[in-house]
Design a protein around this motif. Structure first.
Motif, PDB file in Angstrom:
ATOM      1  N   ASP C  13       0.842  -1.198   0.000  1.00 38.01           N
ATOM      2  CA  ASP C  13       0.000   0.000   0.000  1.00 38.01           C
ATOM      3  C   ASP C  13       0.877   1.248   0.000  1.00 38.01           C
ATOM      4  OD1 ASP C  13       1.000  -0.066   2.592  1.00 38.01           O
ATOM      5  OD2 ASP C  13      -0.900   0.414   3.554  1.00 38.01           O
ATOM      6  N   PHE C  14       2.106   1.142  -0.515  1.00 37.95           N
ATOM      7  CA  PHE C  14       3.063   2.250  -0.478  1.00 37.95           C
ATOM      8  C   PHE C  14       2.751   3.329  -1.519  1.00 37.95           C
ATOM      9  CE2 PHE C  14       6.940  -0.404   1.154  1.00 37.95           C
ATOM     10  CZ  PHE C  14       6.219  -0.745   2.280  1.00 37.95           C
ATOM     11  N   GLY C  15       1.953   3.006  -2.532  1.00 37.28           N
ATOM     12  CA  GLY C  15       1.777   3.945  -3.627  1.00 37.28           C
ATOM     13  C   GLY C  15       3.076   4.094  -4.409  1.00 37.28           C
ATOM     14  N   LEU C  16       3.053   4.962  -5.411  1.00 37.62           N
ATOM     15  CA  LEU C  16       4.221   5.143  -6.270  1.00 37.62           C
ATOM     16  C   LEU C  16       4.744   6.576  -6.212  1.00 37.62           C
ATOM     17  CD1 LEU C  16       3.017   2.986  -9.268  1.00 37.62           C
ATOM     18  CD2 LEU C  16       4.865   2.450  -7.681  1.00 37.62           C
ATOM     19  N   SER C  17       4.183   7.397  -5.313  1.00 38.14           N
ATOM     20  CA  SER C  17       4.613   8.794  -5.282  1.00 38.14           C
ATOM     21  C   SER C  17       5.830   9.004  -4.380  1.00 38.14           C
ATOM     22  CB  SER C  17       3.456   9.694  -4.834  1.00 38.14           C
ATOM     23  OG  SER C  17       2.977   9.296  -3.579  1.00 38.14           O
ATOM     24  N   ASP C  18       6.220   7.993  -3.638  1.00 37.82           N
ATOM     25  CA  ASP C  18       7.381   8.111  -2.762  1.00 37.82           C
ATOM     26  C   ASP C  18       8.479   7.162  -3.231  1.00 37.82           C
ATOM     27  OD1 ASP C  18       6.098   9.927  -0.761  1.00 37.82           O
ATOM     28  OD2 ASP C  18       4.767   8.207  -0.523  1.00 37.82           O
ATOM     29  N   HIS C  19       9.603   7.161  -2.523  1.00 37.92           N
ATOM     30  CA  HIS C  19      10.738   6.337  -2.901  1.00 37.92           C
ATOM     31  C   HIS C  19      10.735   4.994  -2.174  1.00 37.92           C
ATOM     32  CE1 HIS C  19      11.647   8.770   0.623  1.00 37.92           C
ATOM     33  NE2 HIS C  19      12.416   7.785   1.005  1.00 37.92           N
ATOM     34  N   TYR C  20       9.670   4.682  -1.432  1.00 42.31           N
ATOM     35  CA  TYR C  20       9.680   3.510  -0.559  1.00 42.31           C
ATOM     36  C   TYR C  20       9.822   2.201  -1.331  1.00 42.31           C
ATOM     37  CZ  TYR C  20       7.661   6.987   2.666  1.00 42.31           C
ATOM     38  OH  TYR C  20       7.419   8.096   3.425  1.00 42.31           O
ATOM     39  N   GLY C  22      11.119   1.776  -4.304  1.00 41.17           N
ATOM     40  CA  GLY C  22      12.472   1.742  -4.858  1.00 41.17           C
ATOM     41  C   GLY C  22      13.504   1.329  -3.826  1.00 41.17           C
ATOM     42  N   VAL C  23      13.355   1.819  -2.612  1.00 46.23           N
ATOM     43  CA  VAL C  23      14.290   1.480  -1.542  1.00 46.23           C
ATOM     44  C   VAL C  23      14.234  -0.020  -1.247  1.00 46.23           C
ATOM     45  CG1 VAL C  23      14.622   1.696   0.953  1.00 46.23           C
ATOM     46  CG2 VAL C  23      14.451   3.745  -0.464  1.00 46.23           C
ATOM     47  N   LYS C  25      13.408  -2.374  -3.269  1.00 39.75           N
ATOM     48  CA  LYS C  25      14.052  -3.081  -4.378  1.00 39.75           C
ATOM     49  C   LYS C  25      15.570  -2.989  -4.271  1.00 39.75           C
ATOM     50  CE  LYS C  25      10.207  -2.636  -7.632  1.00 39.75           C
ATOM     51  NZ  LYS C  25       9.695  -2.012  -8.882  1.00 39.75           N
ATOM     52  N   HIS C  42       0.935  -1.595  -6.047  1.00 43.80           N
ATOM     53  CA  HIS C  42       1.335  -0.773  -4.907  1.00 43.80           C
ATOM     54  C   HIS C  42       0.233   0.182  -4.488  1.00 43.80           C
ATOM     55  CE1 HIS C  42       5.302  -2.423  -4.966  1.00 43.80           C
ATOM     56  NE2 HIS C  42       5.388  -2.189  -6.251  1.00 43.80           N
ATOM     57  N   GLU C  43      -0.925   0.030  -5.097  1.00 45.25           N
ATOM     58  CA  GLU C  43      -2.044   0.933  -4.804  1.00 45.25           C
ATOM     59  C   GLU C  43      -3.103   0.254  -3.952  1.00 45.25           C
ATOM     60  OE1 GLU C  43      -1.868   4.073  -5.620  1.00 45.25           O
ATOM     61  OE2 GLU C  43      -0.313   4.101  -7.163  1.00 45.25           O
ATOM     62  N   PHE C 130       9.746   1.114   9.190  1.00 46.54           N
ATOM     63  CA  PHE C 130       9.859   0.634   7.817  1.00 46.54           C
ATOM     64  C   PHE C 130      10.462  -0.768   7.797  1.00 46.54           C
ATOM     65  CE2 PHE C 130      11.272   2.127   3.268  1.00 46.54           C
ATOM     66  CZ  PHE C 130      10.470   1.148   2.714  1.00 46.54           C
TER      67      PHE C 130
END
Lengths: 268, 268, 268
Positions: C13-20, C22-23, C25, C42-43, C130
C-alpha cells in the motif's frame, strides 16, 4: 554463448491500482521465466484506442530489434474481434484487432499481420473478460521463447486500421488541428507537425497566432526554459509534434484547455 | 564466470501517464539489453529539484555498489545547463547540472563530477526537449556496459549545488523547521532530525509542543500503532527525519497542512 | 547449466509517489543482484488488509512455482506483530502477521507458516517504521538466494487469519452480498460467485434483479461489448466473482456506488 533475454513491453489501459498488470506478468513469466518485462504505459485512457495507438507508436522504435510489444486496450474483449500477432520492421506486436496498432501500421515498411488462432498456446479456460491474461500474455511468453510467428496463425489483410485526426487547411492563412494528448506537465500535444506549418520552424518565423480555447499563442521557443515564467508558447515536442507548453507551468491549466480542443494556426 | 547484470535506476518527474519513462528504458536497452532497470520514483513534483534531490538521496545507498542512478528532473532541458556523470562513494549518477544531486554531493565522501561532452554517445539528432531520451539514457546504457567514466568528459568543480532548508533556532525554547514532503499516508516529513532536537528522542522526553498549521502536537511515539485512532503524533520517520503522522490516518488531512508548512518545536 | 533467476513480486500500500518501493528493491538487489523484481500492485488502499489480501490472492497463482511474494500492508509496523515466511502450494510469501495473507491460507492445500526470528538477516539498525526495508526485503533477498525456509524461523499455528465478507441468504429469493472492490474501469467486484447464484450463470437465466445503491440491474452479459453504451449489467469477472459493469463506461459512476455497498440479488 550467452543469449540476451527476450524483452516484452506492456502498454495498456489497465491502470496501476489493480492487480491486472501483475497477473499478466505472472503468466508471461510462467511461460518464460527468462524474459525482461518493461512497462511502457498503463495509463492509456480507458477504452481509448487512439490514445493507446499514440503511446505505442511513439515508443516502440526506441527498443531493440525483436522486442515483443503487448498492447492491450481491448473494449471488445470476449467478442469476435481477433487477437493479432504483428511483425513490423523487426518488432513484434501482440494486440486485439481493433485499430490500436494503426499508427504502427502507418509507419511500417515491412508488415505482416497474423490472426492468432493456435489456441493451444492459450491459458485454459479462456475467460470472456480478460484476454490479456488468457490469450495475449501466454502468446507473448511463447513468442519470447522463439516460437516462430507462423506457428500462431495465418496472415490476414483485412485487419482494422484507422487514421489519426488530420490537420485541415481552411485557407492559405488558416490551418486547423486538434489537441491529441495532454501530458503530465500540462503540455498540449497537437496533431500538427513541421511538415504542416514549415514557416513556424524557420530561423526567423513570420508573425503568427495559434488560437487554442479562448487564448492566442504568438511565440515559438526552441526549449522550455526560453519561456518567461507563466508564459505559454509553441514548441517542437519530443515526439515530433507542435506542442503548446509553458516554462515550469501547465499550459493546459493556464489556457483551461484539454484533449480534443481545436487548434487554429493563423499566419498573419 | 557469470557477471551480474548492471543495474540502472530511474528517478524522474515524468509521471506514469505518458510513454516517456518507457522510451528512456527502450533507449537504455537498445544500448545494453543485459541491464536491470529499476524505478525509484517517477512522481517527483514536476520541475521540483528539491523533491527530486530528496528522492534519490534517500534511496541510492540501499542499492549495490556500482549501480547507475539516472535522475531526470530537468526544467532547463535544451538550454546551456550541462549533463553530468557523477561518481560518489562507489555509485554513479547521471543527471542535469541543476542541483538535483545536491543532497548526494552533501553526503559523499568520495566525489567526482564530470561534464558529459562525448556527444558520440548521444542519440542523434539530439532534441531540445527530451535529453532524458537523447543524452542521459544512452550515456547510462554505455556506462552500464562498463565504458569508463573518464570517457564521457572531464571533471568539473563549479557544478551547481544548493542546500536543503535548514531548521532555525529562534531561541533556547523554539526551533523552527518546515514540512519537506507529504507521503502517500499523509505523513508530514519535516527537515528536523534527532540532532536538532535530541531531547525529543530521549527515553523520557520533556513536555513539548510542535505547532503545525493551527494545531499542536504534544506526543511522540515509537511506532505508528502506539497512536490512538485519529491521534496525530510525532515520530522518527524511516528516512531519519521527524515526521508528523497518524495511526491508520492522514496527518496532512487531519491538520489540513501540506508541503512547505512551518513547523515550530517548543520545549515547555 | 543456466539456472533461472529467482522472482520476487511486490504487493504493497506504499503507492508510487514516494521512494519507498524503490528502496525495498535496492535492499533486495543488494542481497541478491540476480533477482527479477515484479510489481503486482502498490495501490492497495492504505492500511486495508482485506484489499491487500485480495490483490495477492488473485495474482500469485499465475506466477511460476517458487516465486517469492512480498506483501507489505503493515499498519502495525514496529509493534509486536510478527514477520512471517509462508510456504503455500510451492509459492513463498513474506508478510506481516496481520491477516493480509488470509485468502492465501484459505486456498492453500499445503501450508507452512513460519515466524521469522533470524534477525541476522535483517538490515541493521532495524527501524520501527519501515520493516519492508529493514526486515522483509532482506529476508526476501536471502530466500531468493535459496537460503532454506527453516533457517528463517520455526513454524507457528496461531497466525492471524480473517474471513472475507460472505454472502448472506436472506430467504429463498434474496441473497445479500457486498462490493469488495472498484477497479480502474469502474467495475464493481462483488463477493458473489457462480456457486452462490448458479441460476444467473445458466444459458437461460430466470428473471432477476440485482439491487445496488438506488438502481436495479436486470441483465447479465457474457462480455462487455454485449452491453449497449451506458447500459449497466452483471457479468462474470476475470477473478471469478460477479461484477456490475458497463460497456466503455463506469458502473461505479453511473450507479454512484463504491466499495462496501450492499448488493441484493433477487430471483423474481
Amino acid at each position: 554463448l550467452i543469449v540476451a533475454r527476450s524483452i516484452v513491453t506492456l502498454t495498456t489501459d489497465f491502470g496501476l491500482s489493480d492487480h491486472y498488470v501483475g497477473v499478466m506478468k505472472g503468466v508471461i513469466l510462467n511461460t518464460n521465466p527468462e524474459v525482461d518485462l518493461i512497462d511502457i504505459c498503463h495509463e492509456v485512457r480507458p477504452y481509448d484506442l487512439l490514445d493507446g495507438a499514440f503511446a505505442i507508436a511513439h515508443a516502440y522504435r526506441y527498443f531493440p530489434p525483436r522486442t515483443i510489444h503487448m498492447v492491450i486496450v481491448d473494449p471488445g474483449v470476449g467478442s469476435a474481434r481477433r487477437p493479432l500477432l504483428v511483425s513490423a520492421d523487426n518488432h513484434y506486436f501482440i494486440a486485439p484487432d481493433n485499430g490500436v496498432l494503426s499508427l504502427v501500421y502507418a509507419r511500417a515498411e515491412d508488415l505482416t499481420v497474423r490472426h492468432i488462432t493456435s489456441s493451444h498456446y492459450f491459458l485454459e479456460p479462456v475467460s470472456q473478460t480478460f484476454h490479456g491474461r488468457d490469450i495475449f500474455a501466454p502468446c507473448a511468453g511463447w513468442l519470447s521463447r522463439h516460437v516462430e510467428p507462423e506457428k500462431f496463425g495465418d496472415p490476414i489483410a483485412d485487419f482494422i486500421r484507422f487514421t489519426a485526426p488530420q490537420p485541415k487547411k481552411v485557407n492559405d492563412r488558416l490551418l486547423k488541428g486538434v489537441v491529441l494528448r495532454v501530458d503530465r506537465y500540462g503540455s498540449l500535444m497537437t496533431n500538427l507537425t513541421p511538415a504542416d506549418v514549415p514557416e513556424l520552424f524557420t530561423e526567423n518565423p513570420p508573425a503568427f497566432k495559434i488560437i487554442v480555447g479562448k487564448s492566442e499563442v504568438t511565440r515559438i521557443k526552441g526549449n522550455y526554459s526560453q519561456g518567461a515564467p507563466g508564459e505559454v508558447f509553441a514548441i517542437l515536442g519530443s515526439s515530433g509534434y507542435l506542442e503548446i507548453s509553458a516554462n515550469r507551468g501547465s499550459a493546459a491549466q493556464t489556457l483551461a484547455v484539454g484533449k480534443g480542443a481545436e487548434v487554429g494556426v493563423v499566419l498573419t
